[in-house]
Design a protein around this motif. Structure first.
Motif, PDB file in Angstrom:
ATOM      1  N   VAL A  32       0.845  -1.199   0.000  1.00  6.04           N
ATOM      2  CA  VAL A  32       0.000   0.000   0.000  1.00  6.04           C
ATOM      3  C   VAL A  32       0.882   1.251   0.000  1.00  6.04           C
ATOM      4  CG1 VAL A  32      -1.701   1.351   1.313  1.00  6.04           C
ATOM      5  CG2 VAL A  32      -1.991  -1.123   1.092  1.00  6.04           C
ATOM      6  N   THR A  35       2.488   1.685  -3.414  1.00  4.62           N
ATOM      7  CA  THR A  35       1.502   2.164  -4.382  1.00  4.62           C
ATOM      8  C   THR A  35       1.198   3.636  -4.139  1.00  4.62           C
ATOM      9  OG1 THR A  35       0.547  -0.047  -4.571  1.00  4.62           O
ATOM     10  CG2 THR A  35      -0.828   1.789  -5.308  1.00  4.62           C
ATOM     11  N   TYR A  36       1.112   4.040  -2.865  1.00  2.00           N
ATOM     12  CA  TYR A  36       0.871   5.441  -2.534  1.00  2.00           C
ATOM     13  C   TYR A  36       2.011   6.317  -3.057  1.00  2.00           C
ATOM     14  CZ  TYR A  36      -0.123   9.650   0.145  1.00  2.00           C
ATOM     15  OH  TYR A  36      -0.379  10.949   0.503  1.00  2.00           O
ATOM     16  N   GLN A  47      -5.930   6.777  -8.122  1.00  2.00           N
ATOM     17  CA  GLN A  47      -5.197   5.652  -7.517  1.00  2.00           C
ATOM     18  C   GLN A  47      -5.056   5.852  -6.017  1.00  2.00           C
ATOM     19  OE1 GLN A  47      -3.919   2.734  -9.006  1.00  2.00           O
ATOM     20  NE2 GLN A  47      -3.530   2.125  -6.903  1.00  2.00           N
ATOM     21  N   LEU A  51      -6.709   3.701  -2.186  1.00  2.00           N
ATOM     22  CA  LEU A  51      -5.940   3.248  -1.030  1.00  2.00           C
ATOM     23  C   LEU A  51      -6.552   3.684   0.296  1.00  2.00           C
ATOM     24  CD1 LEU A  51      -2.398   4.085  -2.431  1.00  2.00           C
ATOM     25  CD2 LEU A  51      -3.567   1.865  -2.463  1.00  2.00           C
ATOM     26  N   GLU A 136      -8.531  -6.032   3.063  1.00  2.00           N
ATOM     27  CA  GLU A 136      -7.439  -5.214   2.537  1.00  2.00           C
ATOM     28  C   GLU A 136      -7.118  -4.084   3.498  1.00  2.00           C
ATOM     29  OE1 GLU A 136      -8.587  -3.684  -1.244  1.00  2.00           O
ATOM     30  OE2 GLU A 136      -8.320  -5.596  -2.264  1.00  2.00           O
ATOM     31  N   LYS A 138      -6.351  -0.393   4.324  1.00  2.00           N
ATOM     32  CA  LYS A 138      -6.672   0.902   3.735  1.00  2.00           C
ATOM     33  C   LYS A 138      -6.119   2.007   4.634  1.00  2.00           C
ATOM     34  CE  LYS A 138      -9.196  -0.601   0.290  1.00  2.00           C
ATOM     35  NZ  LYS A 138      -8.868  -0.298  -1.104  1.00  2.00           N
TER      36      LYS A 138
END
Length: 151
Positions: A32, A35-36, A47, A51, A136, A138
């Motif tokens: 995460v 990706t952030y 995107q 998240l 998931e 978050k």
């Protein structure tokens, strides 16, 4: 003796399963965060919003807390209309406590001010709080503070 050995072996398997699961949780949080970082550098609000949790709070430095998905989406759109980031995150620690976790990170790199194309050094300390939603992790709360004050 066999009974004790079976109980001990069973306990060992349970412990190994728990540690593997905990490791997977940390790995997912690291994904995460990665990706952030990529989405920040791409100025990709869509995107980033994938998240965040259902009821997030974003606490940027020098600005009011942004509560809820709509406010946070607006905040990122505003940021990306003014600057272009090129930063790298470093993760120092991740702690998982049930369906809540936190991560302490820092980021460093450069920021391009779009109004005048000026390039400035960028650096922050960050604290992320995560919530598990539908299996998931978050981002539930996010706070950052600069490590490179304005000159």
């Amino acid at each position: 003796m066999k009974k004790i050995l079976v109980i001990t072996f069973s306990s060992l398997l349970s412990l190994m399963s728990y540690l593997t699961h905990a490791g997977n949780k940390n790995m997912n949080i690291e994904e995460v965060l990665s990706t952030y970082e990529q989405a920040l550098n791409a100025s990709d609000t869509s995107q980033i919003m994938q998240l965040y949790s259902k009821s997030p709070v974003f606490m940027p430095q020098h600005a009011p807390a942004q509560e809820g998905r709509t406010a946070i989406e607006g905040a990122y759109n505003y940021v990306f209309s003014n600057i272009k980031l090129n930063v790298k995150f470093t993760t120092y620690e991740i702690e998982v406590l049930g369906d809540t976790a936190w991560a302490r990170t820092s980021s460093a790199g450069k920021t391009k001010v779009l109004a005048n194309n000026a390039i400035i050094e960028e650096g922050n300390n960050e604290l992320f709080v995560f919530k598990m939603e539908n299996g998931e992790w978050k981002i539930h709360r996010y706070l950052f503070a600069t490590t490179t004050p304005a000159k």
